[in-house]
Design a protein around this motif. Structure first.
Motif, PDB file in Angstrom:
ATOM      1  N   LEU A 191      28.372  -3.647-117.556  1.00 27.09           N
ATOM      2  CA  LEU A 191      28.699  -4.312-118.808  1.00 27.09           C
ATOM      3  C   LEU A 191      29.438  -5.607-118.523  1.00 27.09           C
ATOM      4  CD1 LEU A 191      30.037  -1.217-120.775  1.00 27.09           C
ATOM      5  CD2 LEU A 191      27.738  -2.168-120.835  1.00 27.09           C
ATOM      6  N   GLU A 192      29.198  -6.593-119.371  1.00 25.33           N
ATOM      7  CA  GLU A 192      29.917  -7.858-119.272  1.00 25.33           C
ATOM      8  C   GLU A 192      31.299  -7.655-119.876  1.00 25.33           C
ATOM      9  OE1 GLU A 192      30.508 -11.605-118.087  1.00 25.33           O
ATOM     10  OE2 GLU A 192      28.608 -10.568-117.810  1.00 25.33           O
ATOM     11  N   THR A 211      41.049  -4.923-116.590  1.00 22.14           N
ATOM     12  CA  THR A 211      40.867  -3.532-117.007  1.00 22.14           C
ATOM     13  C   THR A 211      40.667  -3.448-118.513  1.00 22.14           C
ATOM     14  OG1 THR A 211      42.224  -2.777-115.167  1.00 22.14           O
ATOM     15  CG2 THR A 211      41.896  -1.232-116.964  1.00 22.14           C
ATOM     16  N   LEU A 212      41.472  -4.166-119.271  1.00 27.06           N
ATOM     17  CA  LEU A 212      41.316  -4.185-120.722  1.00 27.06           C
ATOM     18  C   LEU A 212      39.976  -4.792-121.125  1.00 27.06           C
ATOM     19  CD1 LEU A 212      44.914  -5.216-121.811  1.00 27.06           C
ATOM     20  CD2 LEU A 212      43.839  -2.976-122.086  1.00 27.06           C
ATOM     21  N   GLY A 213      39.517  -5.787-120.398  1.00 29.34           N
ATOM     22  CA  GLY A 213      38.217  -6.388-120.673  1.00 29.34           C
ATOM     23  C   GLY A 213      37.078  -5.398-120.468  1.00 29.34           C
ATOM     24  N   ALA A 258      33.232  -1.429-122.825  1.00 27.28           N
ATOM     25  CA  ALA A 258      32.756  -0.045-122.938  1.00 27.28           C
ATOM     26  C   ALA A 258      32.813   0.430-124.387  1.00 27.28           C
ATOM     27  CB  ALA A 258      33.588   0.864-122.039  1.00 27.28           C
ATOM     28  N   ILE A 259      33.884   0.074-125.088  1.00 28.70           N
ATOM     29  CA  ILE A 259      34.004   0.461-126.500  1.00 28.70           C
ATOM     30  C   ILE A 259      32.930  -0.230-127.330  1.00 28.70           C
ATOM     31  CG2 ILE A 259      35.486   0.252-128.548  1.00 28.70           C
ATOM     32  CD1 ILE A 259      37.882   0.665-126.615  1.00 28.70           C
ATOM     33  N   ARG A 260      32.705  -1.508-127.050  1.00 34.81           N
ATOM     34  CA  ARG A 260      31.671  -2.257-127.769  1.00 34.81           C
ATOM     35  C   ARG A 260      30.291  -1.626-127.531  1.00 34.81           C
ATOM     36  NH1 ARG A 260      32.031  -8.024-126.100  1.00 34.81           N
ATOM     37  NH2 ARG A 260      31.171  -7.173-124.197  1.00 34.81           N
ATOM     38  N   GLU A 261      30.001  -1.260-126.282  1.00 32.16           N
ATOM     39  CA  GLU A 261      28.709  -0.635-125.949  1.00 32.16           C
ATOM     40  C   GLU A 261      28.560   0.729-126.614  1.00 32.16           C
ATOM     41  OE1 GLU A 261      24.959  -0.416-124.267  1.00 32.16           O
ATOM     42  OE2 GLU A 261      26.304  -2.122-124.338  1.00 32.16           O
TER      43      GLU A 261
END
Length: 146
Positions: A115-116, A131-133, A138-141
């Motif tokens: 993931l980007e 890490t937050l990025g 992951a949440i967006r995906e």
């Protein structure tokens, strides 16, 4: 090594210690299985036990394998058998016997989607920002797949 790899290695070592008292050959084989047959084949089959041969015949090695992988493993039996016997330094194993297992009980390594990462501003620590990025991506995906 990542966390899951370390845990898997520890489990292999514990299993080898538990089995080693009764069958040191099997314990050594289990502990070194991925090195012997390679990680791809280790993900497809796992040694379970030796079945004693009749008379002076070499034993048969029973392997746990999912139904989907059994044909592939069976096709590569001569190569895998050669690697196992090379590990023992001679003709220790005569052949393989397959025990079908549930694919869930014998998981393969999953291919993770790359993931980007999201760009996080206002965080001074670059490692925390990265890490937050990744977490944000992951949440967006995950939200996309719902």
């Amino acid at each position: 090594m990542s966390g899951p790899q370390l845990i898997a290695k520890q489990i292999q070592n514990l299993a080898a210690q538990a089995i080693g008292a009764k069958n040191p050959d099997l314990a050594g084989l289990m502990a070194s299985w991925a090195d012997i047959v390679g990680p791809e084949w280790a993900a497809r089959c796992t040694p379970l036990t030796f079945i004693r041969g009749r008379g002076n015949q070499a034993p048969v090695l029973e392997l746990a394998v999912s139904a989907g992988d059994s044909l592939l493993v069976q096709h590569e039996t001569p190569v895998l058998l050669s690697r196992v016997n090379r590990y023992f330094g001679g003709p220790m194993v005569k052949s393989f016997r397959f025990r079908m297992v549930d694919p869930v009980a014998h998981p393969r390594r999953k291919v993770e989607k790359v993931l980007e990462p999201m760009v996080i501003e206002g965080v001074d620590d670059p490692e925390l920002a990265a890490t937050l990025g990744r977490l944000g991506a992951a949440i967006r995906e995950s939200a996309k797949n719902r």
